[in-house]
Design an enzyme around this catalytic site. Sequence first.
Site, PDB file in Angstrom:
ATOM      1  N   LYS A 114       0.827  -1.214   0.000  1.00 17.01           N
ATOM      2  CA  LYS A 114       0.000   0.000   0.000  1.00 17.01           C
ATOM      3  C   LYS A 114       0.856   1.257   0.000  1.00 17.01           C
ATOM      4  O   LYS A 114       0.469   2.270  -0.568  1.00 17.01           O
ATOM      5  CB  LYS A 114      -0.975   0.016   1.190  1.00 17.01           C
ATOM      6  CG  LYS A 114      -2.126  -0.957   1.003  1.00 17.01           C
ATOM      7  CD  LYS A 114      -3.308  -0.639   1.895  1.00 17.01           C
ATOM      8  CE  LYS A 114      -4.444  -1.615   1.646  1.00 17.01           C
ATOM      9  NZ  LYS A 114      -5.511  -1.535   2.628  1.00 17.01           N
ATOM     10  N   LYS A 196      -3.845 -11.146  -6.143  1.00 18.97           N
ATOM     11  CA  LYS A 196      -5.139 -11.475  -5.515  1.00 18.97           C
ATOM     12  C   LYS A 196      -6.266 -10.582  -6.068  1.00 18.97           C
ATOM     13  O   LYS A 196      -6.011  -9.458  -6.514  1.00 18.97           O
ATOM     14  CB  LYS A 196      -5.040 -11.374  -3.987  1.00 18.97           C
ATOM     15  CG  LYS A 196      -5.214  -9.993  -3.442  1.00 18.97           C
ATOM     16  CD  LYS A 196      -5.529  -9.987  -1.952  1.00 18.97           C
ATOM     17  CE  LYS A 196      -5.701  -8.530  -1.556  1.00 18.97           C
ATOM     18  NZ  LYS A 196      -6.107  -8.208  -0.245  1.00 18.97           N
ATOM     19  N   LYS A 199     -10.816  -5.422  -4.195  1.00 13.45           N
ATOM     20  CA  LYS A 199     -11.853  -4.424  -4.491  1.00 13.45           C
ATOM     21  C   LYS A 199     -11.242  -3.092  -4.894  1.00 13.45           C
ATOM     22  O   LYS A 199     -11.921  -2.233  -5.429  1.00 13.45           O
ATOM     23  CB  LYS A 199     -12.814  -4.274  -3.305  1.00 13.45           C
ATOM     24  CG  LYS A 199     -12.167  -3.937  -1.981  1.00 13.45           C
ATOM     25  CD  LYS A 199     -13.203  -3.987  -0.857  1.00 13.45           C
ATOM     26  CE  LYS A 199     -12.555  -3.908   0.512  1.00 13.45           C
ATOM     27  NZ  LYS A 199     -12.794  -4.938   1.433  1.00 13.45           N
TER      28      LYS A 199
HETATM   29  P1  TYM Z   1     -10.480  -6.812   3.723  1.00 11.23           P
HETATM   30  O1  TYM Z   1     -11.584  -5.835   3.922  1.00 11.23           O
HETATM   31  O2  TYM Z   1      -9.419  -6.473   2.746  1.00 11.23           O
HETATM   32  O3  TYM Z   1     -11.046  -8.221   3.344  1.00 11.23           O
HETATM   33  C1  TYM Z   1     -12.080  -8.841   4.114  1.00 11.23           C
HETATM   34  C2  TYM Z   1     -11.879 -10.347   4.136  1.00 11.23           C
HETATM   35  O4  TYM Z   1     -11.871 -10.871   2.803  1.00 11.23           O
HETATM   36  C3  TYM Z   1     -10.703 -11.657   2.600  1.00 11.23           C
HETATM   37  N1  TYM Z   1     -10.270 -11.501   1.203  1.00 11.23           N
HETATM   38  C4  TYM Z   1     -10.049 -12.519   0.371  1.00 11.23           C
HETATM   39  N2  TYM Z   1     -10.131 -13.852   0.531  1.00 11.23           N
HETATM   40  C5  TYM Z   1      -9.827 -14.626  -0.531  1.00 11.23           C
HETATM   41  N3  TYM Z   1      -9.460 -14.125  -1.743  1.00 11.23           N
HETATM   42  C6  TYM Z   1      -9.353 -12.802  -1.936  1.00 11.23           C
HETATM   43  N4  TYM Z   1      -8.993 -12.327  -3.119  1.00 11.23           N
HETATM   44  C7  TYM Z   1      -9.650 -11.931  -0.857  1.00 11.23           C
HETATM   45  N5  TYM Z   1      -9.661 -10.583  -0.716  1.00 11.23           N
HETATM   46  C8  TYM Z   1     -10.034 -10.338   0.554  1.00 11.23           C
HETATM   47  C9  TYM Z   1      -9.669 -11.067   3.557  1.00 11.23           C
HETATM   48  O5  TYM Z   1      -8.647 -11.999   3.841  1.00 11.23           O
HETATM   49  C10 TYM Z   1     -10.520 -10.747   4.753  1.00 11.23           C
HETATM   50  O6  TYM Z   1     -10.715 -11.900   5.552  1.00 11.23           O
HETATM   51  N6  TYM Z   1      -7.597  -5.920   7.725  1.00 11.23           N
HETATM   52  C11 TYM Z   1      -8.780  -6.618   7.247  1.00 11.23           C
HETATM   53  C12 TYM Z   1     -10.038  -6.203   7.992  1.00 11.23           C
HETATM   54  C13 TYM Z   1      -9.882  -6.344   9.460  1.00 11.23           C
HETATM   55  C14 TYM Z   1      -9.975  -7.545  10.216  1.00 11.23           C
HETATM   56  C15 TYM Z   1      -9.795  -7.154  11.563  1.00 11.23           C
HETATM   57  C16 TYM Z   1     -10.181  -8.880   9.857  1.00 11.23           C
HETATM   58  C17 TYM Z   1      -9.664  -5.319  10.328  1.00 11.23           C
HETATM   59  N7  TYM Z   1      -9.607  -5.822  11.583  1.00 11.23           N
HETATM   60  C18 TYM Z   1      -9.792  -8.115  12.596  1.00 11.23           C
HETATM   61  C19 TYM Z   1     -10.193  -9.827  10.894  1.00 11.23           C
HETATM   62  C20 TYM Z   1      -9.992  -9.442  12.217  1.00 11.23           C
HETATM   63  C21 TYM Z   1      -8.995  -6.293   5.774  1.00 11.23           C
HETATM   64  O7  TYM Z   1      -8.525  -5.290   5.278  1.00 11.23           O
HETATM   65  O8  TYM Z   1      -9.805  -7.148   5.117  1.00 11.23           O
END
Ligand code: TYM
Length: 333
Positions: A114, A196, A199
């Site tokens: 990032k 990957k 979004k």
């Molecule tokens: P975020 O918002 O990027 O993604 C949310 C969840 O989706 C999963 N994910 C994927 N899984 C498989 N293939 C993909 N291409 C893919 N893209 C996203 C992510 O692994 C995630 O589980 N930092 C986290 C949000 C967060 C969080 C937390 C999660 C903040 N605090 C505490 C768990 C516990 C994030 O940016 O996810």
Amino acid sequence: MDDKKIIFSGVQPSGNLTLGNYLGAIKNWVKLQDEYNCIYAMMDMHTITVRQTPADIRRRTFEVLALYIACGIDPEKVTLFIQSHNPAHAELAWVLNCYTYMGELQRMTQFKDKSSRHAENINAGLFTYPVLMAADILLYQADFVPVGKDQMQHIEICRDIAERFNAIYGDVFKVPEGMLPKVGANIMSLQEPTKKMSKSDENPKAYISLMDDMNIIAKKIKSAVTDSEGVIEYREGDETKAGVNNLLSIMSAVTGREIDSIAAEYSGKGYGDFKGDVAEAVVECIRPIRQEYDRLISDKQYLLDICAKGAESAARISQRTIKKVYKKVGFVV
Ligand code: TYM
């Protein structure tokens, strides 16, 4: 409180949720809601580490909540809340910042990625993001954190921070474990299948948004990048097969069938047939979610009530941890 184990997870409302978010995380959350005490949040505080349009965050926070429910999460069984509604996240994050090393944070892949993509805004929040994430999890004494593969490094640092704190002050935090789905933990871009699915990708053809029209979803799958070999076979680690591997994983995750049996069914068949069937399976998976979403999103009061109830319960649970932590570090409580 019963003796069920605790699950915590969340999604950032920073863009339209993708098929990756659904298959990597939310689909798994639904399966866990009967067996565990589940707490799922909309992680709005994380989104401002990258510049956003404020109205978009507000709107998307409710969209994400409506999608959680449309995907099958039952607000009667699960605590659902908006992260910023519980001030304990920021409170614990501050304390944990003082128990996290710069060197550890510098090694985070997501920070490196990032900060190179947003070179004009490498802010301190982007750097300490994994500490806020550790606070999110440790506040609730979570046993398990169901996420996709890209978040596992953040779970590792969360464990390290918890263990370090416990080593100094005694057993304060439960040391959580990451939980990956059997298939779908790493859904790849449809256009560059070694990256990957995200979004925030600039090319909308690279990802399937749960908000896309059904015909757009089908088109995107049909134009997914594959290879010129013409063989439908899953070959782990073979970069030339990344596109086919990804489509096989998607098909397996949406239908619940084994990858090998899907590959066997298409042996000798062309990519056209295969992509057509994957497109149909994905559309059939997303269609009912969208229908339910469309119904829920118009009922703002219902969504607000869920958030209010969720925030109250999240604050109550996390206060126990905050009190314990403040006492241990020497604050007057
Ligand atoms: P975020 O918002 O990027 O993604 C949310 C969840 O989706 C999963 N994910 C994927 N899984 C498989 N293939 C993909 N291409 C893919 N893209 C996203 C992510 O692994 C995630 O589980 N930092 C986290 C949000 C967060 C969080 C937390 C999660 C903040 N605090 C505490 C768990 C516990 C994030 O940016 O996810």
